[in-house]
Design a protein around this motif. Structure first.
Motif: not given
Length: 437
Positions: A397-398, A400-401, A404-405
Motif C-alpha cells: 500500500v505504501f 502504491v501511495i 502515485v505521489g
C-alpha cells in the motif's frame, strides 16, 4: 379438619427446612470445596463424606463439582463402576449450568478430577487429554492457579510413563513461576502448590536415579522431598509420602537402620489417617528391606500385609506386583516350590498386564504431547506469517501511495514548468514591445 391443618403445617415446615438446607449448602459451597480438597489425599472416606454432603444441593454447579470429586474418590477405593457413573452425572449437571465464567471454573474442576480418575485407572493418555482440555478452559478465564495445578499433574503423569527429564523441567518451571508471581495466589494456595510440586520433583529425581544410578540425582531427590515436608503443614498425605521416599533414599544409601525407622513412622501415620496406598508401600518397603538383608521370615509378614491391602482396598497395584516378586524369590530360597510357583505366576500375569498397558500409554502420551508441540509450532508459524503478510500488505500500500505521489508530483512539476514557461514568453514579449517603442 385438624388432620388437614396438621398435614399443611408439616408440608410447610418440611419445605421450609428443605429450602434452608439447600440455602445452607449454597452458603457453605466454598467451605465444602476446601474440605473435599484438604482431605482428598489424606482421608478418602472423609473427603467423600463432604462430597456427598455437597451432592444434596439443588444447584447444578455444586452437583457437578460434588460428582466429579466423588468419581475420583470412588476410583481411589477401587469402585470403578460407581466412579464412571458419578463422572457421567458430573458432565450431565455441567451441561445444565448456564454459560458464565463460573461455569468454566467448575468445568476445570471437573476436568481435573476426571483426569486424576483416568490416571488412577492407568489410562495416562486419556488423563493427559482431559488435563489439556482443562488448561484450555482455565486459560479462557485467566485462572492461573488452576493452570498451575493442571501442569503439575501433567508433570507427575510424565514421570509415571518414564519421561523423567520432562517432568523435572516442567516442575522447575512451575516453581520458578510461583516464586515470581506469589501475588497471584493466596497463602494456602502457595503452600499447596509448592508442597505438591516439590514432592513431584523429589519423585521425578528418585525415578531418574533408579533409571541412571547417579548419586547426584539422589541428592537432588532428598533435597526436594525435604522441601515438600517443609511446606506440607496442612497436608499430611504429602508429608507421609515424602517421608516414605526419604526412607527409600536411606535404603539406597545402605543406611538400613534409618530406613527401617522411617518406614515404621510412615506405617503409624498411614494407619492414623487410613492412607491405605501409603500403608501398602510402607509394608512392601519393610519386606524389601528385610529380604535384601537375608531376613526372610521377618520380611514375609510385611509382604503378605501388602497383598491383603490390595485384596481389601485395591490400594497399590505396583506394591502388590513387587511383593509377589519377592515372595516368589524368598519361597524359592526356602525350598518351598509350590508357594514360589504361586507367587511367580501372580507376578508374571500382573507384569504382562501392567507393562503392556504402560508401554502403550507411554506411546500415546508422547504422541499427544508431540502432537500438541506440532500444533503449537503450526500456530507459531501461522502467527509469524500472518504478521509478515500484514507487513507486506502495508508495504505494498505504501509503495502504491509513494508511486502515485511521485507521479502526481511529476505531473504537477511539468504543469508548473509549462505555466512558468508561458509566463516567461509573455514577459519577454512585453519587454520587446516596450523597447520598440
Amino acid at each position: 379438619m385438624k388432620r388437614i391443618y396438621c398435614f399443611l403445617f408439616f408440608f410447610v415446615f418440611t419445605a421450609t427446612f428443605s429450602q434452608q438446607k439447600n440455602a445452607l449448602i449454597e452458603d457453605d459451597y466454598e467451605t465444602l470445596k476446601d474440605k473435599i480438597r484438604l482431605y482428598f489425599n489424606s482421608s478418602v472416606d472423609r473427603s467423600l463424606v463432604y462430597a456427598e454432603q455437597m451432592a444434596k444441593s439443588s444447584n447444578y454447579e455444586h452437583l457437578a463439582f460434588a460428582n466429579g470429586a466423588m468419581s475420583s474418590l470412588l476410583q481411589l477405593k477401587g469402585e470403578t463402576h460407581k466412579s464412571k457413573e458419578k463422572y457421567k452425572l458430573a458432565l450431565g449437571y455441567l451441561a445444565k449450568v448456564p454459560e458464565s465464567k463460573e461455569k468454566k471454573r467448575v468445568t476445570a474442576d471437573v476436568y481435573n478430577y476426571g483426569g486424576l480418575t483416568e490416571w488412577y485407572r492407568g489410562n495416562h493418555a486419556a488423563a493427559l487429554e482431559i488435563f489439556q482440555s482443562g488448561i484450555k478452559v482455565s486459560s479462557q478465564i485467566g485462572d492461573i492457579s488452576q493452570i498451575v495445578k493442571f501442569k503439575a499433574n501433567i508433570a507427575l503423569l510424565n514421570e509415571s510413563v518414564g519421561n523423567y527429564q520432562l517432568a523435572i523441567k516442567n516442575d522447575r518451571e512451575i516453581i520458578d513461576f510461583l516464586d515470581k508471581n506469589e501475588n497471584l495466589f493466596t497463602s494456602a494456595e502457595l503452600l499447596s502448590r509448592r508442597s505438591n510440586v516439590y514432592l513431584g520433583l523429589g519423585s521425578a529425581y528418585e525415578s531418574y536415579f533408579i533409571d541412571k544410578r547417579r548419586m547426584k540425582l539422589l541428592d537432588s531427590s532428598e533435597y526436594f522431598y525435604k522441601k515438600a515436608i517443609e511446606y506440607s503443614g496442612n497436608f499430611p498425605y504429602t508429608e507421609a509420602t515424602s517421608r516414605l521416599s526419604l526412607g527409600n533414599i536411606a535404603s539406597w544409601r545402605k543406611d538400613y537402620k534409618s530406613a527401617e525407622r522411617i518406614y515404621f513412622e510412615v506405617v503409624n501415620l498411614a494407619l492414623k489417617n487410613k492412607q491405605f496406598d501409603l500403608l501398602s508401600s510402607a509394608y512392601y518397603n519393610l519386606g524389601d528391606l528385610f529380604q535384601s538383608n537375608g531376613q526372610y521370615y521377618k520380611a514375609l509378614p510385611f509382604l503378605k500385609k501388602t497383598d491383603s491391602l490390595q485384596v481389601l482396598h485395591h490400594s497399590n497395584e505396583i506394591s502388590y506386583l513387587r511383593s509377589n516378586y519377592y515372595q516368589a524369590r524368598i519361597y524359592n530360597k526356602l525350598n518351598m516350590p509350590e508357594l514360589a510357583h504361586k507367587h511367580s505366576r501372580i507376578y508374571l500375569n500382573l507384569l504382562d498386564k501392567l507393562e503392556g498397558k504402560l508401554n502403550e500409554e507411554r506411546l500415546k502420551v508422547n504422541y499427544k504431547q508431540g502432537e500438541d508441540n506440532l500444533t503449537a509450532e503450526m500456530l507459531s508459524i501461522e502467527k509469524k506469517y500472518k504478521k509478515d503478510a500484514f507487513l507486506n500488505s502495508m508495504l505494498n500500500v505504501f509503495y502504491v501511495i509513494l508511486f502515485v505521489g511521485i507521479v502526481f508530483l511529476l505531473i504537477k512539476n511539468i504543469r508548473d514548468k509549462k505555466k512558468s514557461y508561458k509566463k516567461m514568453i509573455a514577459l519577454i514579449s512585453d519587454v520587446s514591445k516596450n523597447n520598440k517603442k
